[in-house]
Write an enzyme that holds these catalytic residues in place. Structure first.
Site, PDB file in Angstrom:
ATOM      1  N   GLY A   1       0.808  -1.215   0.000  1.00 19.65           N
ATOM      2  CA  GLY A   1       0.000   0.000   0.000  1.00 19.65           C
ATOM      3  C   GLY A   1       0.836   1.257   0.000  1.00 19.65           C
ATOM      4  O   GLY A   1       2.069   1.235  -0.021  1.00 19.65           O
TER       5      GLY A   1
ATOM      6  N   ARG B   1      -1.971  -7.950   0.054  1.00 19.21           N
ATOM      7  CA  ARG B   1      -2.914  -8.675  -0.792  1.00 19.21           C
ATOM      8  C   ARG B   1      -2.435  -8.738  -2.229  1.00 19.21           C
ATOM      9  O   ARG B   1      -2.860  -9.596  -2.993  1.00 19.21           O
ATOM     10  CB  ARG B   1      -4.290  -8.012  -0.716  1.00 19.21           C
ATOM     11  CG  ARG B   1      -5.060  -8.304   0.557  1.00 19.21           C
ATOM     12  CD  ARG B   1      -6.350  -7.513   0.634  1.00 19.21           C
ATOM     13  NE  ARG B   1      -6.104  -6.110   0.940  1.00 19.21           N
ATOM     14  CZ  ARG B   1      -7.052  -5.187   1.024  1.00 19.21           C
ATOM     15  NH1 ARG B   1      -8.305  -5.518   0.814  1.00 19.21           N
ATOM     16  NH2 ARG B   1      -6.753  -3.944   1.325  1.00 19.21           N
ATOM     17  N   ARG B   2      -1.565  -7.792  -2.618  1.00 23.05           N
ATOM     18  CA  ARG B   2      -1.025  -7.771  -3.977  1.00 23.05           C
ATOM     19  C   ARG B   2       0.477  -8.039  -3.930  1.00 23.05           C
ATOM     20  O   ARG B   2       1.123  -7.730  -2.925  1.00 23.05           O
ATOM     21  CB  ARG B   2      -1.275  -6.405  -4.635  1.00 23.05           C
ATOM     22  CG  ARG B   2      -2.734  -6.029  -4.738  1.00 23.05           C
ATOM     23  CD  ARG B   2      -2.893  -4.749  -5.556  1.00 23.05           C
ATOM     24  NE  ARG B   2      -2.104  -3.657  -4.995  1.00 23.05           N
ATOM     25  CZ  ARG B   2      -2.519  -2.858  -4.006  1.00 23.05           C
ATOM     26  NH1 ARG B   2      -3.695  -3.066  -3.443  1.00 23.05           N
ATOM     27  NH2 ARG B   2      -1.751  -1.877  -3.558  1.00 23.05           N
TER      28      ARG B   2
ATOM     29  N   ASP C   1      -4.238 -14.592   4.366  1.00 20.41           N
ATOM     30  CA  ASP C   1      -5.500 -13.904   4.595  1.00 20.41           C
ATOM     31  C   ASP C   1      -5.573 -13.542   6.076  1.00 20.41           C
ATOM     32  O   ASP C   1      -5.739 -14.415   6.934  1.00 20.41           O
ATOM     33  CB  ASP C   1      -6.672 -14.812   4.208  1.00 20.41           C
ATOM     34  CG  ASP C   1      -8.041 -14.185   4.485  1.00 20.41           C
ATOM     35  OD1 ASP C   1      -8.086 -13.024   4.948  1.00 20.41           O
ATOM     36  OD2 ASP C   1      -9.051 -14.866   4.243  1.00 20.41           O
TER      37      ASP C   1
ATOM     38  N   TRP D   1      -6.057  -1.834   5.949  1.00 19.87           N
ATOM     39  CA  TRP D   1      -7.442  -1.892   6.387  1.00 19.87           C
ATOM     40  C   TRP D   1      -8.283  -2.352   5.204  1.00 19.87           C
ATOM     41  O   TRP D   1      -7.835  -2.345   4.055  1.00 19.87           O
ATOM     42  CB  TRP D   1      -7.920  -0.536   6.895  1.00 19.87           C
ATOM     43  CG  TRP D   1      -8.110   0.518   5.840  1.00 19.87           C
ATOM     44  CD1 TRP D   1      -7.123   1.158   5.139  1.00 19.87           C
ATOM     45  CD2 TRP D   1      -9.349   1.035   5.352  1.00 19.87           C
ATOM     46  NE1 TRP D   1      -7.670   2.047   4.252  1.00 19.87           N
ATOM     47  CE2 TRP D   1      -9.026   2.004   4.360  1.00 19.87           C
ATOM     48  CE3 TRP D   1     -10.692   0.792   5.666  1.00 19.87           C
ATOM     49  CZ2 TRP D   1     -10.007   2.707   3.666  1.00 19.87           C
ATOM     50  CZ3 TRP D   1     -11.659   1.505   4.973  1.00 19.87           C
ATOM     51  CH2 TRP D   1     -11.316   2.450   3.990  1.00 19.87           C
TER      52      TRP D   1
ATOM     53  N   LYS E   1      -9.667  10.603  10.412  1.00 18.65           N
ATOM     54  CA  LYS E   1     -11.030  10.190  10.763  1.00 18.65           C
ATOM     55  C   LYS E   1     -11.165   9.960  12.265  1.00 18.65           C
ATOM     56  O   LYS E   1     -12.279   9.856  12.779  1.00 18.65           O
ATOM     57  CB  LYS E   1     -11.437   8.949   9.970  1.00 18.65           C
ATOM     58  CG  LYS E   1     -11.720   9.216   8.493  1.00 18.65           C
ATOM     59  CD  LYS E   1     -12.367   8.039   7.807  1.00 18.65           C
ATOM     60  CE  LYS E   1     -11.485   6.832   7.711  1.00 18.65           C
ATOM     61  NZ  LYS E   1     -10.258   7.052   6.916  1.00 18.65           N
TER      62      LYS E   1
ATOM     63  N   TYR F   1     -11.088   2.946  13.928  1.00 13.67           N
ATOM     64  CA  TYR F   1      -9.799   3.385  14.464  1.00 13.67           C
ATOM     65  C   TYR F   1      -9.745   3.199  15.978  1.00 13.67           C
ATOM     66  O   TYR F   1      -8.729   2.774  16.531  1.00 13.67           O
ATOM     67  CB  TYR F   1      -9.559   4.852  14.141  1.00 13.67           C
ATOM     68  CG  TYR F   1      -9.192   5.170  12.708  1.00 13.67           C
ATOM     69  CD1 TYR F   1      -8.839   4.167  11.809  1.00 13.67           C
ATOM     70  CD2 TYR F   1      -9.177   6.484  12.257  1.00 13.67           C
ATOM     71  CE1 TYR F   1      -8.499   4.469  10.502  1.00 13.67           C
ATOM     72  CE2 TYR F   1      -8.830   6.794  10.954  1.00 13.67           C
ATOM     73  CZ  TYR F   1      -8.496   5.786  10.077  1.00 13.67           C
ATOM     74  OH  TYR F   1      -8.141   6.098   8.793  1.00 13.67           O
TER      75      TYR F   1
ATOM     76  N   ILE G   1      -2.735  11.501   2.693  1.00 14.40           N
ATOM     77  CA  ILE G   1      -1.376  11.044   2.384  1.00 14.40           C
ATOM     78  C   ILE G   1      -1.093  11.242   0.900  1.00 14.40           C
ATOM     79  O   ILE G   1      -1.878  10.847   0.037  1.00 14.40           O
ATOM     80  CB  ILE G   1      -1.196   9.572   2.771  1.00 14.40           C
ATOM     81  CG1 ILE G   1      -1.495   9.375   4.265  1.00 14.40           C
ATOM     82  CG2 ILE G   1       0.226   9.108   2.458  1.00 14.40           C
ATOM     83  CD1 ILE G   1      -1.440   7.920   4.712  1.00 14.40           C
TER      84      ILE G   1
ATOM     85  N   MET H   1      -7.046   4.973  -1.306  1.00 11.96           N
ATOM     86  CA  MET H   1      -7.190   6.391  -0.974  1.00 11.96           C
ATOM     87  C   MET H   1      -5.912   7.113  -1.392  1.00 11.96           C
ATOM     88  O   MET H   1      -4.946   7.166  -0.642  1.00 11.96           O
ATOM     89  CB  MET H   1      -7.443   6.573   0.526  1.00 11.96           C
ATOM     90  CG  MET H   1      -8.658   5.822   1.028  1.00 11.96           C
ATOM     91  SD  MET H   1      -9.103   6.198   2.750  1.00 11.96           S
ATOM     92  CE  MET H   1      -7.643   5.641   3.618  1.00 11.96           C
TER      93      MET H   1
END
Length: 356
Positions: free
Chosen positions: A13, A36-37, A51, A75, A116, A147, A173, A182
């Site tokens: 990420g 995940r990638r 997982d 997340w 957030k 959070y 970010i 995001m």
């Protein structure tokens, strides 16, 4: 070979990639990454595929790593905040259960959350009237917020297992990553490229308050340095920190500079949300044409742009700034010019043939 063994949760990420690069540059870390990638271009990172919602598989795969430092920067977005709480709480719990199951190797766990914390979850985002600048000792908002759940799980494990922790609350970010949920910088870069190709102006897709008011952002490179610093500085142990660049700006001043970079006219007033501006099959077709014409990497527009998140950030009806005094008091004195954050990102996107 290394005294410090980092386990990065969410290594592919926006935060994870920049953190991996920072730790490898520092040179005294061995780095493991869960994502995940596939993590492309980081051959020194030892990738762990699992997982994280599978408790047994997570324990089996992560217990053997025996990390000294764990960085949680992942997340999963769910349909409701109740589901966000359940799923993202389980993610943190499963990771911490796994790394504490068989050894006492963990010295520090760093959790990345965000603004957030002060603005509320997506369902009620920016519906409160917060006092700014945000400070770490402000009370939590009422209602569900994943959070808060993640923090509480972290606090509980730290108390029971004796490791230190830090919580990092970046604002928007800005940094290099592809396929991030995001990512305002890559979103603006792809849309500005489309505006250039179609001869339309680059219209600010947010509220007048955001256009006119003060704001700040977080460079992913600075956040990576902050994560490393807090995880290895005794005085920063068991603290929560806001993490922003250290300057403030107004979008009405930065927006023309972004437009100038892409050689397009800037809109002089806020306009429609970006999701609406980018809607329609023609936008995808234009992007596909740009990919072919300029020999870009074959990324779908939806894989690069997250207009929904950019709209949430730029649509807030009040100024949003974060206080960095606490980090300064504890010794983190890094600073990043926010205009350069965007320009450096755009330059890298061009070098990597992500945008024309």
């Amino acid at each position: 070979m290394f005294e410090k063994r980092a386990l990065i949760i969410g290594a592919s990420g926006l935060v994870g990639q920049n953190l991996a690069r920072e730790l490898l540059t520092e040179g005294d870390w061995s780095v493991f990454g869960v994502s995940r990638r596939p993590l492309v271009g980081y051959s020194e990172v030892q990738t762990v595929a699992v997982d994280l919602l599978d408790e047994n598989a997570t324990r089996a795969r992560l217990a053997a790593v025996e990390p000294t430092h764990v960085f949680v920067s992942a997340w999963m977005r769910m349909a409701t905040e109740v589901e966000n709480v359940r799923v993202n709480g389980a993610l943190v719990r499963n990771v911490l259960e796994a790394v504490t199951a068989r050894s006492k190797s963990v010295r520090h766990v760093a959790l990345v959350t965000g603004t957030k914390h002060y603005l509320g979850p997506f369902e009620a985002y920016a519906k409160n009237k917060p006092e700014t600048p945000f400070r770490e000792d402000q009370p939590r908002l009422s209602g569900e917020n994943f959070y808060y759940t993640q923090e509480d799980i972290l606090f509980d494990f730290a108390a029971r297992h004796g490791f230190g922790f830090s919580v990092h609350r970046p604002h928007t970010i800005v940094g290099y990553a592809v396929g991030n949920l995001m990512n305002i910088g890559v979103t603006l870069a792809t849309w500005a490229s489309i505006c250039k190709a179609t001869g339309r102006p680059l219209v600010f897709p947010g509220s007048p308050a955001q256009f006119e008011g003060l704001t700040d952002v977080t460079d992913a490179r600075l956040l990576a340095r902050h994560l490393s610093w807090a995880s290895t500085t005794p005085s920063a142990r068991n603290e929560a920190f806001n993490v922003v660049n250290g300057d403030v700006f107004r979008w009405k001043h930065l927006w023309p500079k972004i437009a100038r970079y892409f050689d397009v006219e800037p809109g002089t007033e806020p306009g429609e949300p970006l999701e609406r501006q980018m809607a329609g099959e023609s936008t995808d077709a234009i992007w596909e044409r740009l990919v072919k014409e300029h020999g870009l990497q074959p990324n779908k527009l939806r894989h690069l742009a997250s207009p929904w998140h950019t709209d949430a950030d730029l649509g807030r009806p009040f100024e949003t700034v974060n206080d960095m005094s606490k980090s300064r008091r504890f010794g983190f004195l890094e600073y990043q010019d926010s205009e350069r954050s965007f320009i450096d990102l755009f330059d890298q996107l061009r070098r990597e043939r992500i945008i024309p």
